[in-house]
Design a protein around this motif. Structure first.
Motif, PDB file in Angstrom:
ATOM      1  N   SER A 185       0.817  -1.218   0.000  1.00 12.33           N
ATOM      2  CA  SER A 185       0.000   0.000   0.000  1.00 12.33           C
ATOM      3  C   SER A 185       0.848   1.264   0.000  1.00 12.33           C
ATOM      4  CB  SER A 185      -0.931   0.006   1.215  1.00 12.33           C
ATOM      5  OG  SER A 185      -0.199   0.181   2.418  1.00 12.33           O
ATOM      6  N   LEU A 186       2.096   1.166   0.448  1.00 14.03           N
ATOM      7  CA  LEU A 186       2.967   2.338   0.522  1.00 14.03           C
ATOM      8  C   LEU A 186       3.887   2.472  -0.689  1.00 14.03           C
ATOM      9  CD1 LEU A 186       3.942   2.221   4.312  1.00 14.03           C
ATOM     10  CD2 LEU A 186       2.357   3.791   3.191  1.00 14.03           C
ATOM     11  N   VAL A 187       3.728   1.583  -1.663  1.00 16.49           N
ATOM     12  CA  VAL A 187       4.509   1.704  -2.893  1.00 16.49           C
ATOM     13  C   VAL A 187       4.147   3.024  -3.580  1.00 16.49           C
ATOM     14  CG1 VAL A 187       4.860   0.769  -5.202  1.00 16.49           C
ATOM     15  CG2 VAL A 187       4.760  -0.775  -3.241  1.00 16.49           C
ATOM     16  N   GLY A 188       5.144   3.784  -3.941  1.00 12.67           N
ATOM     17  CA  GLY A 188       4.903   5.080  -4.558  1.00 12.67           C
ATOM     18  C   GLY A 188       4.882   6.231  -3.577  1.00 12.67           C
ATOM     19  N   SER A 189       4.917   5.934  -2.278  1.00 12.64           N
ATOM     20  CA  SER A 189       4.925   7.003  -1.272  1.00 12.64           C
ATOM     21  C   SER A 189       6.318   7.585  -1.068  1.00 12.64           C
ATOM     22  CB  SER A 189       4.399   6.473   0.063  1.00 12.64           C
ATOM     23  OG  SER A 189       5.279   5.488   0.590  1.00 12.64           O
ATOM     24  N   HIS A 190       7.341   6.872  -1.575  1.00  6.83           N
ATOM     25  CA  HIS A 190       8.737   7.294  -1.466  1.00  6.83           C
ATOM     26  C   HIS A 190       9.236   7.315  -0.021  1.00  6.83           C
ATOM     27  CE1 HIS A 190       8.417   8.285  -5.683  1.00  6.83           C
ATOM     28  NE2 HIS A 190       7.441   9.142  -5.429  1.00  6.83           N
ATOM     29  N   LEU A 191       8.551   6.606   0.849  1.00  6.20           N
ATOM     30  CA  LEU A 191       9.035   6.468   2.217  1.00  6.20           C
ATOM     31  C   LEU A 191      10.222   5.520   2.237  1.00  6.20           C
ATOM     32  CD1 LEU A 191       5.634   6.122   4.102  1.00  6.20           C
ATOM     33  CD2 LEU A 191       7.153   8.101   4.142  1.00  6.20           C
ATOM     34  N   SER A 192      11.121   5.737   3.173  1.00  6.65           N
ATOM     35  CA  SER A 192      12.306   4.896   3.276  1.00  6.65           C
ATOM     36  C   SER A 192      11.937   3.520   3.817  1.00  6.65           C
ATOM     37  CB  SER A 192      13.334   5.555   4.196  1.00  6.65           C
ATOM     38  OG  SER A 192      12.776   5.736   5.479  1.00  6.65           O
ATOM     39  N   VAL A 193      12.838   2.580   3.602  1.00  8.48           N
ATOM     40  CA  VAL A 193      12.598   1.201   4.046  1.00  8.48           C
ATOM     41  C   VAL A 193      12.401   1.123   5.561  1.00  8.48           C
ATOM     42  CG1 VAL A 193      13.601  -1.112   4.203  1.00  8.48           C
ATOM     43  CG2 VAL A 193      13.783   0.189   2.071  1.00  8.48           C
ATOM     44  N   PRO A 194      13.222   1.795   6.392  1.00  8.78           N
ATOM     45  CA  PRO A 194      12.977   1.737   7.835  1.00  8.78           C
ATOM     46  C   PRO A 194      11.596   2.259   8.232  1.00  8.78           C
ATOM     47  CG  PRO A 194      15.183   2.543   7.418  1.00  8.78           C
ATOM     48  CD  PRO A 194      14.490   2.504   6.096  1.00  8.78           C
ATOM     49  N   THR A 195      11.131   3.296   7.550  1.00 11.73           N
ATOM     50  CA  THR A 195       9.809   3.838   7.868  1.00 11.73           C
ATOM     51  C   THR A 195       8.714   2.848   7.509  1.00 11.73           C
ATOM     52  OG1 THR A 195      10.568   6.108   7.521  1.00 11.73           O
ATOM     53  CG2 THR A 195       8.199   5.719   7.419  1.00 11.73           C
ATOM     54  N   VAL A 196       8.816   2.254   6.335  1.00 10.55           N
ATOM     55  CA  VAL A 196       7.826   1.262   5.912  1.00 10.55           C
ATOM     56  C   VAL A 196       7.834   0.071   6.864  1.00 10.55           C
ATOM     57  CG1 VAL A 196       7.174  -0.351   4.085  1.00 10.55           C
ATOM     58  CG2 VAL A 196       7.919   1.968   3.499  1.00 10.55           C
ATOM     59  N   ALA A 197       9.024  -0.383   7.231  1.00 13.06           N
ATOM     60  CA  ALA A 197       9.128  -1.522   8.143  1.00 13.06           C
ATOM     61  C   ALA A 197       8.531  -1.193   9.505  1.00 13.06           C
ATOM     62  CB  ALA A 197      10.594  -1.929   8.290  1.00 13.06           C
ATOM     63  N   TYR A 198       8.779   0.019   9.984  1.00  9.92           N
ATOM     64  CA  TYR A 198       8.248   0.439  11.286  1.00  9.92           C
ATOM     65  C   TYR A 198       6.721   0.477  11.255  1.00  9.92           C
ATOM     66  CZ  TYR A 198       7.632   3.318  15.475  1.00  9.92           C
ATOM     67  OH  TYR A 198       7.248   3.788  16.704  1.00  9.92           O
ATOM     68  N   MET A 199       6.164   1.064  10.207  1.00  6.79           N
ATOM     69  CA  MET A 199       4.710   1.149  10.086  1.00  6.79           C
ATOM     70  C   MET A 199       4.086  -0.231   9.896  1.00  6.79           C
ATOM     71  SD  MET A 199       4.439   4.530   7.648  1.00  6.79           S
ATOM     72  CE  MET A 199       2.651   4.465   7.562  1.00  6.79           C
ATOM     73  N   ALA A 200       4.774  -1.091   9.161  1.00  5.65           N
ATOM     74  CA  ALA A 200       4.231  -2.416   8.885  1.00  5.65           C
ATOM     75  C   ALA A 200       4.244  -3.307  10.122  1.00  5.65           C
ATOM     76  CB  ALA A 200       5.025  -3.075   7.758  1.00  5.65           C
ATOM     77  N   TRP A 201       5.264  -3.160  10.946  1.00  3.74           N
ATOM     78  CA  TRP A 201       5.361  -4.014  12.124  1.00  3.74           C
ATOM     79  C   TRP A 201       4.331  -3.639  13.182  1.00  3.74           C
ATOM     80  CZ3 TRP A 201       6.134  -8.317  14.281  1.00  3.74           C
ATOM     81  CH2 TRP A 201       6.320  -8.434  15.656  1.00  3.74           C
ATOM     82  N   PHE A 202       4.152  -2.344  13.417  1.00  2.49           N
ATOM     83  CA  PHE A 202       3.264  -1.933  14.498  1.00  2.49           C
ATOM     84  C   PHE A 202       1.820  -1.857  14.021  1.00  2.49           C
ATOM     85  CE2 PHE A 202       7.258  -0.432  16.409  1.00  2.49           C
ATOM     86  CZ  PHE A 202       7.138  -1.094  17.616  1.00  2.49           C
ATOM     87  N   GLY A 203       1.247  -3.040  13.871  1.00  2.00           N
ATOM     88  CA  GLY A 203      -0.175  -3.156  13.587  1.00  2.00           C
ATOM     89  C   GLY A 203      -0.792  -4.066  14.631  1.00  2.00           C
ATOM     90  N   PRO A 204      -0.848  -3.603  15.877  1.00  2.00           N
ATOM     91  CA  PRO A 204      -1.307  -4.486  16.961  1.00  2.00           C
ATOM     92  C   PRO A 204      -2.733  -4.959  16.758  1.00  2.00           C
ATOM     93  CG  PRO A 204      -1.234  -2.204  17.690  1.00  2.00           C
ATOM     94  CD  PRO A 204      -0.576  -2.243  16.354  1.00  2.00           C
ATOM     95  N   ARG A 205      -2.967  -6.190  17.150  1.00  2.00           N
ATOM     96  CA  ARG A 205      -4.310  -6.763  17.111  1.00  2.00           C
ATOM     97  C   ARG A 205      -4.907  -6.624  18.502  1.00  2.00           C
ATOM     98  NH1 ARG A 205      -2.728  -6.455  12.688  1.00  2.00           N
ATOM     99  NH2 ARG A 205      -2.934  -7.949  10.984  1.00  2.00           N
ATOM    100  N   GLY A 206      -6.016  -5.920  18.599  1.00  2.00           N
ATOM    101  CA  GLY A 206      -6.577  -5.676  19.918  1.00  2.00           C
ATOM    102  C   GLY A 206      -8.081  -5.633  19.929  1.00  2.00           C
ATOM    103  N   LEU A 207      -8.642  -4.443  20.141  1.00  2.00           N
ATOM    104  CA  LEU A 207     -10.074  -4.306  20.362  1.00  2.00           C
ATOM    105  C   LEU A 207     -10.897  -4.782  19.172  1.00  2.00           C
ATOM    106  CD1 LEU A 207     -10.195  -0.833  22.143  1.00  2.00           C
ATOM    107  CD2 LEU A 207     -10.325  -3.103  23.161  1.00  2.00           C
ATOM    108  N   ALA A 208     -10.499  -4.394  17.965  1.00  2.00           N
ATOM    109  CA  ALA A 208     -11.275  -4.801  16.790  1.00  2.00           C
ATOM    110  C   ALA A 208     -11.289  -6.318  16.646  1.00  2.00           C
ATOM    111  CB  ALA A 208     -10.699  -4.150  15.532  1.00  2.00           C
TER     112      ALA A 208
END
Length: 225
Positions: A132-155
């Motif tokens: 989903s972030l392809v084309g956003s030009h975000l760096s790899v560390p940023t993409v990895a950080y955003m991708a990892w922190f997707g906690p499963r909780g209330l929903a």
């Protein structure tokens, strides 16, 4: 169920919003009473929809949209109240989840359940976020950080309970067990890595920050109605 949820969500949300706006304008309610009245609109929409076999979650969501349209001047106060009380309710939900569901699930763990839960927290989360972030030009560390922190909780807990109580699926118990272990592992893995990875990412950003980086773009606070 969805149709009734939308119908009664609009009805309760709009009527409730107009009533609160009318009473507040005349000084009949203020402060905590106005905030609690706002909460009552969401609870009322959920309850009415459930009584007529509608979807309470859809009704509460749609009621919020209708309320925002009917009582625009009171949305900021409602947002502040919802943010504070939401933290309290989230804490109570996790307490209830741990006391009632997490304990019994410890004895029912199997390798397939563990494997699926780990996949849900890694591949099934990281790959879609990265795509989903392809084309956003975000760096790899940023993409990895955003991708990892997707906690499963209330929903996950809410939809798991819905499957367990309402869907009447043949494998409903097994599905909820998978959900339970996914949430347990999310609490452990994301909780243990949150501070450490946030510090590492912050250090990386300070060293590699450039004005042209998308990460350096100022972000305005999302406006309320």
């Amino acid at each position: 169920q969805v149709g009734f949820g939308v119908l009664f969500g609009v009805l309760v949300g709009y009527v409730g919003g107009r009533m609160i706006d009318h009473f507040a304008t005349r000084g009949w309610i203020e402060g905590a009473a106005r905030q609690l009245s706002t909460l009552a609109v969401g609870v009322g929409a959920f309850a009415v929809a459930e009584i007529v076999n509608g979807n309470g979650f859809v009704a509460a969501f749609v009621a919020g949209l209708a309320f925002g349209e009917a009582a625009r001047e009171h949305c900021t106060g409602a947002y502040d109240f919802a943010e504070d009380e939401g933290q309290l309710l989230a804490t109570l939900t996790f307490l209830f989840f741990g006391a009632v569901f997490a304990g019994p699930a410890l004895g029912d763990l199997t390798w397939p359940i563990l494997g699926f839960a780990l996949l849900a927290l890694t591949v099934m989360r990281i790959v879609p976020v990265a795509v989903s972030l392809v084309g956003s030009h975000l760096s790899v560390p940023t993409v990895a950080y955003m991708a990892w922190f997707g906690p499963r909780g209330l929903a996950s807990i809410l939809f798991g309970l819905f499957i367990l109580e309402e869907a009447d699926l043949p494998a409903g118990d097994e599905i909820f067990l998978v959900v339970t272990w996914t949430v347990i592992l999310s609490v452990l893995l994301h909780g243990l890595t949150s501070v450490w990875l946030s510090e590492r990412y912050g250090q990386w950003y300070v060293i590699h920050r450039r004005s042209h980086m998308p990460e350096a773009t100022a972000v305005e606070e999302m406006p309320t109605r």
